[in-house]
Design a protein around this motif. Structure first.
Motif, PDB file in Angstrom:
ATOM      1  N   ALA A  62       0.816  -1.184   0.000  1.00  0.00           N
ATOM      2  CA  ALA A  62       0.000   0.000   0.000  1.00  0.00           C
ATOM      3  C   ALA A  62       0.863   1.253   0.000  1.00  0.00           C
ATOM      4  CB  ALA A  62      -0.903  -0.015   1.234  1.00  0.00           C
ATOM      5  N   ALA A  63       0.312   2.077  -0.503  1.00  0.00           N
ATOM      6  CA  ALA A  63       0.989   3.334  -0.510  1.00  0.00           C
ATOM      7  C   ALA A  63       1.240   3.838   0.872  1.00  0.00           C
ATOM      8  CB  ALA A  63       0.173   4.347  -1.288  1.00  0.00           C
ATOM      9  N   PRO A  64       2.253   4.829   1.106  1.00  0.00           N
ATOM     10  CA  PRO A  64       2.584   5.289   2.432  1.00  0.00           C
ATOM     11  C   PRO A  64       1.423   5.974   3.096  1.00  0.00           C
ATOM     12  CG  PRO A  64       4.295   5.854   0.898  1.00  0.00           C
ATOM     13  CD  PRO A  64       3.141   5.308   0.104  1.00  0.00           C
ATOM     14  N   ARG A  65       1.327   6.428   4.455  1.00  0.00           N
ATOM     15  CA  ARG A  65       0.311   7.133   5.223  1.00  0.00           C
ATOM     16  C   ARG A  65       0.175   8.562   4.725  1.00  0.00           C
ATOM     17  NH1 ARG A  65       3.173   4.738   9.374  1.00  0.00           N
ATOM     18  NH2 ARG A  65       4.066   6.751   9.926  1.00  0.00           N
ATOM     19  N   ALA A  66      -0.939   9.238   5.150  1.00  0.00           N
ATOM     20  CA  ALA A  66      -1.276  10.555   4.618  1.00  0.00           C
ATOM     21  C   ALA A  66      -0.160  11.563   4.817  1.00  0.00           C
ATOM     22  CB  ALA A  66      -2.568  11.060   5.276  1.00  0.00           C
ATOM     23  N   ASP A  67       0.561  11.480   5.942  1.00  0.00           N
ATOM     24  CA  ASP A  67       1.581  12.479   6.195  1.00  0.00           C
ATOM     25  C   ASP A  67       2.855  12.208   5.401  1.00  0.00           C
ATOM     26  OD1 ASP A  67       2.827  11.162   9.379  1.00  0.00           O
ATOM     27  OD2 ASP A  67       2.321  10.207   7.497  1.00  0.00           O
ATOM     28  N   ALA A  68       2.886  11.116   4.638  1.00  0.00           N
ATOM     29  CA  ALA A  68       4.082  10.806   3.852  1.00  0.00           C
ATOM     30  C   ALA A  68       3.787  10.701   2.360  1.00  0.00           C
ATOM     31  CB  ALA A  68       4.695   9.491   4.337  1.00  0.00           C
ATOM     32  N   VAL A  69       2.539  10.986   1.965  1.00  0.00           N
ATOM     33  CA  VAL A  69       2.176  10.842   0.564  1.00  0.00           C
ATOM     34  C   VAL A  69       2.799  11.969  -0.254  1.00  0.00           C
ATOM     35  CG1 VAL A  69       0.246  10.947  -1.054  1.00  0.00           C
ATOM     36  CG2 VAL A  69       0.059   9.599   1.015  1.00  0.00           C
ATOM     37  N   ALA A  70       3.437  11.643  -1.358  1.00  0.00           N
ATOM     38  CA  ALA A  70       4.003  12.643  -2.256  1.00  0.00           C
ATOM     39  C   ALA A  70       2.940  13.051  -3.275  1.00  0.00           C
ATOM     40  CB  ALA A  70       5.224  12.082  -2.977  1.00  0.00           C
ATOM     41  N   VAL A  71       2.661  14.340  -3.347  1.00  0.00           N
ATOM     42  CA  VAL A  71       1.672  14.824  -4.305  1.00  0.00           C
ATOM     43  C   VAL A  71       2.314  14.869  -5.687  1.00  0.00           C
ATOM     44  CG1 VAL A  71       0.164  16.732  -4.933  1.00  0.00           C
ATOM     45  CG2 VAL A  71       0.526  16.157  -2.528  1.00  0.00           C
ATOM     46  N   ALA A  72       1.737  14.165  -6.637  1.00  0.00           N
ATOM     47  CA  ALA A  72       2.316  14.095  -7.974  1.00  0.00           C
ATOM     48  C   ALA A  72       2.167  15.435  -8.682  1.00  0.00           C
ATOM     49  CB  ALA A  72       1.625  12.999  -8.776  1.00  0.00           C
ATOM     50  N   PRO A  73       3.227  15.936  -9.295  1.00  0.00           N
ATOM     51  CA  PRO A  73       3.113  17.191 -10.050  1.00  0.00           C
ATOM     52  C   PRO A  73       2.309  16.970 -11.323  1.00  0.00           C
ATOM     53  CG  PRO A  73       5.271  16.224 -10.372  1.00  0.00           C
ATOM     54  CD  PRO A  73       4.578  15.378  -9.337  1.00  0.00           C
ATOM     55  N   PRO A  74       1.742  18.016 -11.890  1.00  0.00           N
ATOM     56  CA  PRO A  74       0.980  17.861 -13.136  1.00  0.00           C
ATOM     57  C   PRO A  74       1.843  17.251 -14.239  1.00  0.00           C
ATOM     58  CG  PRO A  74       0.642  20.037 -12.201  1.00  0.00           C
ATOM     59  CD  PRO A  74       1.739  19.386 -11.412  1.00  0.00           C
ATOM     60  N   VAL A  75       1.226  16.368 -15.000  1.00  0.00           N
ATOM     61  CA  VAL A  75       1.942  15.687 -16.061  1.00  0.00           C
ATOM     62  C   VAL A  75       2.009  16.592 -17.285  1.00  0.00           C
ATOM     63  CG1 VAL A  75       1.914  13.717 -17.619  1.00  0.00           C
ATOM     64  CG2 VAL A  75       1.287  13.423 -15.229  1.00  0.00           C
ATOM     65  N   ARG A  76       3.178  16.702 -17.858  1.00  0.00           N
ATOM     66  CA  ARG A  76       3.377  17.463 -19.078  1.00  0.00           C
ATOM     67  C   ARG A  76       4.107  16.565 -20.074  1.00  0.00           C
ATOM     68  NH1 ARG A  76       0.307  19.831 -16.559  1.00  0.00           N
ATOM     69  NH2 ARG A  76       0.322  21.989 -15.797  1.00  0.00           N
ATOM     70  N   GLY A  77       4.112  16.966 -21.324  1.00  0.00           N
ATOM     71  CA  GLY A  77       4.862  16.211 -22.309  1.00  0.00           C
ATOM     72  C   GLY A  77       3.994  15.798 -23.477  1.00  0.00           C
ATOM     73  N   GLU A  78       4.604  15.020 -24.357  1.00  0.00           N
ATOM     74  CA  GLU A  78       3.945  14.655 -25.611  1.00  0.00           C
ATOM     75  C   GLU A  78       2.677  13.854 -25.374  1.00  0.00           C
ATOM     76  OE1 GLU A  78       4.969  12.159 -29.721  1.00  0.00           O
ATOM     77  OE2 GLU A  78       6.534  12.601 -28.242  1.00  0.00           O
ATOM     78  N   ARG A  79       2.720  12.901 -24.434  1.00  0.00           N
ATOM     79  CA  ARG A  79       1.532  12.080 -24.184  1.00  0.00           C
ATOM     80  C   ARG A  79       0.370  12.935 -23.692  1.00  0.00           C
ATOM     81  NH1 ARG A  79      -0.344   9.533 -19.448  1.00  0.00           N
ATOM     82  NH2 ARG A  79      -1.740   7.751 -19.850  1.00  0.00           N
ATOM     83  N   ALA A  80       0.637  13.828 -22.744  1.00  0.00           N
ATOM     84  CA  ALA A  80      -0.409  14.699 -22.216  1.00  0.00           C
ATOM     85  C   ALA A  80      -0.975  15.604 -23.305  1.00  0.00           C
ATOM     86  CB  ALA A  80       0.133  15.526 -21.059  1.00  0.00           C
ATOM     87  N   GLU A  81      -0.117  16.060 -24.211  1.00  0.00           N
ATOM     88  CA  GLU A  81      -0.581  16.921 -25.304  1.00  0.00           C
ATOM     89  C   GLU A  81      -1.480  16.153 -26.262  1.00  0.00           C
ATOM     90  OE1 GLU A  81       2.866  18.577 -27.092  1.00  0.00           O
ATOM     91  OE2 GLU A  81       3.396  19.819 -25.354  1.00  0.00           O
ATOM     92  N   ARG A  82      -1.126  14.887 -26.533  1.00  0.00           N
ATOM     93  CA  ARG A  82      -1.983  14.078 -27.408  1.00  0.00           C
ATOM     94  C   ARG A  82      -3.353  13.869 -26.781  1.00  0.00           C
ATOM     95  NH1 ARG A  82       2.495  10.605 -27.781  1.00  0.00           N
ATOM     96  NH2 ARG A  82       1.310   9.044 -26.619  1.00  0.00           N
ATOM     97  N   ILE A  83      -3.361  13.560 -25.478  1.00  0.00           N
ATOM     98  CA  ILE A  83      -4.639  13.320 -24.800  1.00  0.00           C
ATOM     99  C   ILE A  83      -5.473  14.595 -24.775  1.00  0.00           C
ATOM    100  CG2 ILE A  83      -5.664  12.743 -22.563  1.00  0.00           C
ATOM    101  CD1 ILE A  83      -3.309  10.833 -22.111  1.00  0.00           C
ATOM    102  N   ALA A  84      -4.823  15.738 -24.615  1.00  0.00           N
ATOM    103  CA  ALA A  84      -5.544  17.010 -24.542  1.00  0.00           C
ATOM    104  C   ALA A  84      -6.237  17.368 -25.852  1.00  0.00           C
ATOM    105  CB  ALA A  84      -4.581  18.125 -24.138  1.00  0.00           C
ATOM    106  N   ALA A  85      -5.903  16.692 -26.936  1.00  0.00           N
ATOM    107  CA  ALA A  85      -6.519  16.980 -28.237  1.00  0.00           C
ATOM    108  C   ALA A  85      -7.646  16.009 -28.584  1.00  0.00           C
ATOM    109  CB  ALA A  85      -5.453  16.942 -29.337  1.00  0.00           C
ATOM    110  N   LEU A  86      -7.931  15.031 -27.711  1.00  0.00           N
ATOM    111  CA  LEU A  86      -8.920  14.004 -28.031  1.00  0.00           C
ATOM    112  C   LEU A  86     -10.342  14.511 -27.804  1.00  0.00           C
ATOM    113  CD1 LEU A  86      -7.217  10.904 -26.334  1.00  0.00           C
ATOM    114  CD2 LEU A  86      -7.105  11.592 -28.752  1.00  0.00           C
ATOM    115  N   ASP A  87     -11.278  14.033 -28.644  1.00  0.00           N
ATOM    116  CA  ASP A  87     -12.689  14.280 -28.371  1.00  0.00           C
ATOM    117  C   ASP A  87     -13.202  13.183 -27.432  1.00  0.00           C
ATOM    118  OD1 ASP A  87     -13.008  12.016 -29.954  1.00  0.00           O
ATOM    119  OD2 ASP A  87     -13.875  13.087 -31.665  1.00  0.00           O
TER     120      ASP A  87
END
Length: 300
Positions: free
Chosen positions: A84-109
């Motif tokens: 399981a993932a670590p406890r609430a006080d140790a969870v790392a908040v993922a930064p927003p995803v950027r890059g080619e894959r995210a750009e492709r998804i952002a263009a989908l209907d």
């Protein structure tokens, strides 16, 4: 005293003492002298009063464990599924995803986005899913509910928030005039999760899994065009607010995600375990309704 002399200790006694960390002291002797049943009388100077043999041993070390004791705490086999993932006080908040894959998804209907989610193999969760859980509701919708991750029943049915937690969510939405299948966009609530695949054994989402799914959620929000987002549960709140503070500290405030107001509250599954917190959830729903009324009154 001769009965306590080290030369009279047998092999079993010596092994026991050595296992305890006691190093035995024995006088020098010619080869084969120790094998005699009755040793010759020692010289007179060797018989002078002296401390017993135990007093002349080296300091006693801590007990020496048998070799196998050092591996008792190790698992006999690797865990077949991620922990399981670590406890609430140790969870790392993922930064927003950027890059080619995210750009492709952002263009989908919408149809292409649904197909991309169904075919996604960006992380290891695809290997254990029955099916992806894309979301449910009409598009566009004025309200959007974002939960955490699919559970076992969601994985089987392909729809978020089913079972007892889903029934409670439906009751909460009805209390403020909303529904999953309402015909009027003002009363529709599109429902989705941060993750589109069920984590093994319903464990908490991992940061990298949230990262891989975030472009899908971003595109869903852009296409649903909600006037307000209701974030339910710790991991949905972390994803949409960028904060890993406890839910209790984030309640009662209006957050923003891609310019859309976000109100946070407890997950329905948590409310089923802690019914005393339902009053707070009702306060959150009333806040969301006020924020929505303000957003629609100022909309062109």
């Amino acid at each position: 005293m001769g009965a306590d002399t080290p030369a009279r200790w047998d092999a079993r006694q010596r092994a026991l003492l050595e296992a305890m960390g006691v190093v035995l002291w024995t006088p020098s002797a010619a080869p084969g002298a120790a094998a005699a049943d009755t040793p010759a009388a020692p010289p007179a100077e060797a018989v002078r009063p002296a401390a017993p043999p135990v007093a002349s041993v080296t300091p006693v070390r801590p007990p020496v464990r048998p070799p196998q004791a050092s591996v008792v705490a190790e698992p006999s086999a690797p865990d077949p599924e991620p922990t399981a993932a670590p406890r609430a006080d140790a969870v790392a908040v993922a930064p927003p995803v950027r890059g080619e894959r995210a750009e492709r998804i952002a263009a989908l209907d919408w149809p292409a986005l649904r197909a991309a989610v169904a075919a996604c193999q960006a992380c290891g969760l695809h290997g254990g899913r029955t099916q992806t859980v894309f979301g449910v509701g009409e598009v566009p919708a004025h309200w959007m509910v974002v939960g955490e991750a699919p559970g076992e029943q969601e994985d089987r049915q392909g729809e978020p928030f089913v079972g007892p937690a889903g029934q409670l969510l439906d009751a909460m939405l009805r209390a403020i005039g909303l529904g999953r299948g309402a015909s009027d966009p003002a009363h529709q609530a599109y429902i989705a999760n941060t993750l589109k695949c069920r984590p093994p054994r319903n464990r908490n989402p991992a940061p990298d899994e949230l990262q891989h799914c975030e472009p899908f959620l971003q595109r869903q929000i852009a296409l649903v065009q909600p006037r307000i987002i209701l974030a339910m549960g710790k991991f949905a709140i972390q994803q949409l607010t960028g904060s890993d503070e406890p839910v209790g500290r984030l309640r009662g405030r209006v957050h923003r995600y891609q310019g859309v107001p976000v109100v946070v509250t407890y997950h329905p599954a948590y409310l089923l375990r802690q019914p005393s917190e339902k009053a707070k959830a009702w306060d959150d729903l009333r806040l969301a309704r006020r924020v929505y009324a303000q957003a629609t009154s100022s909309a062109p």
